[in-house]
Design an enzyme around this catalytic site. Sequence first.
Site, PDB file in Angstrom:
ATOM      1  CG  PHE A 250     -24.179  15.661  13.770  1.00 10.69           C
ATOM      2  CD1 PHE A 250     -23.388  14.696  14.664  1.00 10.69           C
ATOM      3  CD2 PHE A 250     -25.124  15.041  12.917  1.00 10.69           C
ATOM      4  CE1 PHE A 250     -23.319  13.449  14.231  1.00 10.69           C
ATOM      5  CE2 PHE A 250     -24.877  13.832  12.604  1.00 10.69           C
ATOM      6  CZ  PHE A 250     -24.039  12.951  13.398  1.00 10.69           C
ATOM      7  CG  LEU A 251     -24.111  19.720   7.223  1.00  6.95           C
ATOM      8  CD1 LEU A 251     -25.513  20.075   7.059  1.00  6.95           C
ATOM      9  CD2 LEU A 251     -23.321  21.092   7.014  1.00  6.95           C
ATOM     10  CD  GLN A 257     -29.938  16.570   4.941  1.00  5.66           C
ATOM     11  OE1 GLN A 257     -31.346  16.483   4.633  1.00  5.66           O
ATOM     12  NE2 GLN A 257     -29.231  17.368   5.385  1.00  5.66           N
ATOM     13  CB  SER A 259     -28.049   7.447   2.941  1.00  5.05           C
ATOM     14  OG  SER A 259     -28.741   8.181   1.926  1.00  5.05           O
ATOM     15  N   GLY A 260     -28.407   6.852   6.363  1.00  4.27           N
ATOM     16  CA  GLY A 260     -27.613   6.434   7.681  1.00  4.27           C
ATOM     17  C   GLY A 260     -26.274   6.757   7.980  1.00  4.27           C
ATOM     18  CG  HIS A 261     -23.754   8.810   4.934  1.00  3.55           C
ATOM     19  ND1 HIS A 261     -23.004   7.854   4.749  1.00  3.55           N
ATOM     20  CD2 HIS A 261     -24.696   9.117   3.990  1.00  3.55           C
ATOM     21  CE1 HIS A 261     -23.088   7.363   3.717  1.00  3.55           C
ATOM     22  NE2 HIS A 261     -24.179   8.032   2.891  1.00  3.55           N
ATOM     23  CB  THR A 263     -27.053   6.345  11.999  1.00  6.89           C
ATOM     24  OG1 THR A 263     -28.425   6.746  11.995  1.00  6.89           O
ATOM     25  CG2 THR A 263     -26.992   5.315  13.196  1.00  6.89           C
ATOM     26  CD  GLU A 285     -22.723  24.357  21.987  1.00  8.92           C
ATOM     27  OE1 GLU A 285     -22.119  24.340  22.705  1.00  8.92           O
ATOM     28  OE2 GLU A 285     -22.788  25.173  20.895  1.00  8.92           O
TER      29      GLU A 285
END
Length: 497
Positions: A250-251, A257, A259-261, A263, A285
Site C-alpha cells: 500500500f503506497l 501523502q 492529503s487523504g488519498h 483513506t 499483510e
Amino acid sequence: MEDTGNWSCNANDAVQIALVQPGEAKPTVLSTFHPQFTYPIFGDDEEIFGYRGLIIRLRFAAHDLRPHIHISYDEKFKAVEDATPLDLIATLKPFSHEDAFSTLPEYEAAMQNDENTKDFTPPGKLVHSYASKDNRQYEIWAGSLADPEVRRIIDRAQILVSFFIEGGTPIETDDPEWTLERWTVYFVYEKLATPPPTASPYSIVGYSTTYRWWYFQTGALQTRTVSEGPFPLPEARISELPARLRIAQFLILPPHQGSGHGTHLYNTIHTACCNDPTIMELTVEDPNEAFDVLRDTADFHMLRPKFLHHQVTINADPYAGQTRIPRSRTVPTNALLPMNLLQDIRTSLKIDTTQFAHILEMFLLSQIPTKHRVSGGASMARLLVKKHKAEDPHDRRYYWWRMLVKQRLYKRHRDTLVQLDHDERVQKLDETLVNVEEGYSALLEAFLEREKKLEAQEGSADAGTLGRDQRVKRKFTVQDDEDEEDHDQESAKRPKV
Ligand SMILES: CC(=O)SCCNC(=O)CCNC(=O)[C@H](O)C(C)(C)COP(=O)(O)OP(=O)(O)OC[C@H]1O[C@@H](n2cnc3c(N)ncnc32)[C@H](O)[C@@H]1OP(=O)(O)O
C-alpha cells in the site's frame, strides 16, 4: 593511499525520483522526491562508496511509469586494492526494470514520440472518483494482475516498494495465470484538467496490491448437493472460491501523502470487499504503524455510527438478578456485551476479528468519561478494591472494560503467557493493558480533534489532515499481531497458493 573517508555519500540523498510527462520540446518534471529507505539496495548503512557529487536520477513517466535511470557524479574514486567504487549499474539492476537502462536521449525520444500517451487510461476498471479540497480530480482504477497492462505498471513500480515500504519486497509477476488472477491492483491517479497536448491527463498518486487468501470456513460448511451436470464438472476458478482479501502493498507517493488519498484507497478496497460475495474478510499483510493508524481511523469512522445506532455499551450490571455471584474468574462476556449483534456487524462489514476487537474496545473506552479512566486521574487502588461493586456505573464499566481487554489479550497470547509464572503474567498483562489504553486514548483524541476541525470547516467536503506531531503510535508490550496465519508467511510478498 588516498583518504577513502570523503568518498561515501548517503544513498537516500543521492537517489532522486522524478515523475515526468511529455513536454513541448522535452519531458517536463511534475514532481521530485527522495526515497525513504535504500538499505535493501545499498546495504544497512544506506551509503554509497566511491563518488563525489553523485546523483542517481530515476525518472518515471507519470502515466505508465516508463522508467529511466541516469547516473552522474563530479568525481569517481580510483580503485586501490579492495577499495573500489560501488558498481552502481550492477547494484541497481536486480531492483529495476530492464527498460530503465537506455540512454537519456533514447528515453526522452520515446517519451516525446509515444503517440498513445495522450489517450492513455489506467488499466482495469474505474471504481471510484473524488475531488480534493482544491478541486483536483482523482480516480481509483482496479485491475487483475493477470492483465498484462496492470503487470507492466507493477513491474516498473517494484523498486518503489523497496524505497518506501520497510520490509516490503517485490511481488512475483511471472507466476502462472491462475495464481495471478488472485491479485487485484488498485491504482490512484490524479486526472489533470489541462495536461500538455501530447501528455496523458493521468498522473500516478499511489497504488495497492491485494490478493485472495483462502478462507477456511469453520462451522459453516456448505451443504452437499448432487450435481446433475455433465462430467467432468467445470473447473472451479480460484477467483470465485471463498477468500479473505489481503492488502499486500500500500503506497501513496510522498508528494501526495497526508492529503487523504490513503483513506480513499483503503475505503475503496473495503467497499469492493463488501460488494464481493466471495470475500469474507479484509486483512492486511504486515501493516506498519502509519498504515495501522490509517486503518484504525477509517474503520472507527465506519463502525462508530453502527455502534451508536445500536446503543452498544458495556452493561454495568452483568450480575443483575443473580442471587449468587459466580466465584469463577471468567469474565461474563455475554452479559456484558450483545455478542450476537456485534458478530453480525463484524461479518456484514467483513472486518477481521482482531481489527474489530480493537475498534470495539476503542469505542467502548470512548463511552467512559475520561475522569473515570486512569488517564483522567481515576484511582486504580480504589477500583481494584471495589471492582464490579463500585458505586458509579462508569467505574464499573471501566472495570469490565479492563477485564474484557485483558481477556482478549490473554487468549491471543496464551502460548507466551502460560510460560511465565503467575506474578510475571499478571504484570505483563497489566503493562500491555496500559499501553493499549494509551494508544486508544491518543487515537480518540486525534478523532476528536478531527471532528472539531470538520465542524470548523462546515460546508467543506474534505476533512483535511492533522499535523504529524499529533499522530500517535500504537504501543503494545505483548506483540499484538494481525492473524495467526501470518506466522508461516514467506518473507517475500508473492502470490501464495
Ligand atoms: C500493508 C503495507 O503496505 S504497510 C505500508 C504502508 N505504506 C507505507 O508506509 C509507505 C509510505 N507511506 C504511505 O504510503 C502513506 O503515507 C500511508 C499509506 C501510510 C498513508 O497514506 P496517506 O494518504 O498519507 O494517509 P491519509 O492522508 O489518508 O491519512 C489518513 C490517516 O492516517 C494516519 N497517517 C497517515 N500518514 C501517517 C504517518 N506517516 N504516521 C502516522 N500516521 C499517519 C493519520 O492518522 C491520518 O489521519 P489524519 O489525516 O487525521 O492525520
